[in-house]
Design a protein around this motif. Structure first.
Motif: not given
Length: 405
Positions: A188-196, A233-239
């Motif tokens: 899930q690293w690409l997800t974490w990259d978006r939300w980091i 996909e545009d939101d930097p906040h995690p679900t």
């Protein structure tokens, strides 16, 4: 406004100097344009004259935008009660920016209230309209958050964005995440990259507040089920559903205690995933299963800005442990005089922990924090005043330098 509601003296001086320099630049450009127009520009084409005029006008609009940016920050200080509370929150923000890393000089932060549900920060040193760097961090706090210790969760999350910028954490963590993604393509690293960037700010809040951070976050994201499980996909906040679980996992890594598992269990009971469509539920479960790897990467992260230390080591680990926080609450016995001498973030952590465990009621917590914010506001305003008096004639020099023209 009353003295206790004043902006921090150094922040006010920085703001006044910034606005003064902007007016001086604008005045110089206006006079330069007029001299050119009366001289060589008289023979220039209309297009050339218009081009120069538009540039001056853009500078004028930038100066107005900069002035408007600080208007709410300053004028809210004259509101009854609100101004003093904001001054107390300035003291909390200043305390929350201080970390145990050599060489880090925190920016000054100032707070103001706004309508809406979301807090935000305009970081110090970022570009303002016109291209000049912001002299102070400006933190916007929703009015609906001004109840109890939950306000600290939102405020210190925003402070975390400024702190992360001081340490350049988003850049260094993204490098670690992308290395991990290359080694484990199916993770899930690409997800974490978006939300980091938001996860780091949540880590800052948890590191300073412990359970108070997660309970405050829970209050923010307690929304209808559709929004809690929505992922953009545009939101930097995690679900939101996963964000609470990440916050709990960060707290458990820093301050091990059974309360974190209890928090996760309660959250999952409030928002069961059984009724989600199978594909959506599978994505949620797959991401949740990877939270442990993310937290491990975060707490063991090292960078040059951290001076060789791990990110998980820069927090007051013993002082913010749940057992110690409960012990402090019993020792202080709700004595405002005692609590007022402690660091604001520690006091919020203690009272938030006490409320979560039922040791105090929300009403008692709110009463204590209202009184404490006032005390911190008075202290932060009077201490610079005493210092100025001791400097004698230097006061006159500073006063004359910062007058409006």
């Amino acid at each position: 406004m009353v003295l206790a509601a004043a902006l921090p003296a150094d922040a006010q001086l920085a703001i006044e100097r910034f606005l003064h320099r902007g007016r001086e630049r604008l005045r110089a450009k206006v006079h330069e344009f007029l001299r050119w127009l009366r001289g060589p520009g008289r023979a220039a084409s209309a297009a050339q004259q218009q081009k120069r005029f538009v540039l001056v006008r853009l500078e004028f609009n930038a100066v107005l935008s900069q002035f408007d940016l600080f208007t709410e920050v300053v004028t809210q200080r004259s509101e009854a009660d609100t101004g003093v509370w904001l001054s107390g929150l300035d003291a909390l923000a200043d305390d929350a920016l201080r970390i145990d890393v050599e060489g880090v000089v925190p920016a000054r932060a100032v707070c103001y209230l706004a309508r809406g549900a979301g807090a935000a920060i305009r970081r110090a040193h970022t570009r303002l309209p016109g291209g000049q760097p912001n002299p102070v961090a400006i933190i916007r706090i929703p009015r609906e958050r001004m109840i109890g210790s939950g306000i600290a969760s939102s405020l210190i999350h925003e402070v975390g964005h400024q702190g992360a910028a001081h340490l350049d954490l988003v850049t260094s963590l993204r490098a670690d995440i992308r290395r991990a993604a290359a080694a484990e393509p199916g993770g899930q690293w690409l997800t974490w990259d978006r939300w980091i960037s938001e996860i780091v700010a949540d880590l800052w809040s948890v590191g300073k507040l412990g359970l108070t951070s997660t309970t405050g976050l829970l209050a923010v994201v307690s929304l209808p089920k559709f929004f809690v499980f929505r992922d953009s996909e545009d939101d930097p906040h995690p679900t939101p559903y996963l964000r609470v679980l990440i916050s709990s996992a960060l707290g458990e890594a820093l301050y091990p205690h059974p309360q974190w598992e209890a928090m996760r269990t309660t959250w999952k009971q409030m928002y069961p995933i059984d009724a989600l469509p199978p594909a959506h539920r599978s994505r949620i479960e797959h991401t949740e299963a990877a939270i442990g790897k993310l937290v491990n990467l975060l707490v063991h992260h090292r960078s040059s800005a951290l001076k060789g230390r791990e990110l998980g080591e820069i927090w007051p680990l013993q002082e913010r442990h749940p057992v110690h926080l409960s012990r402090l609450h019993r020792k202080w016995d709700n004595d405002v005089a005692v609590m007022a001498r402690q660091s604001p973030s520690l006091v919020f952590a203690v009272l938030g922990q006490a409320k979560a465990t039922g040791a105090i009621s929300p009403e008692t917590e709110n009463l204590l924090l209202t009184r404490l914010l006032t005390v911190w506001a008075v202290r932060s305003s009077l201490d610079p005043a005493r210092h100025s008096i001791c400097r004698g004639t230097k006061v006159m020099e500073i006063s004359s330098e910062t007058q409006f023209e």
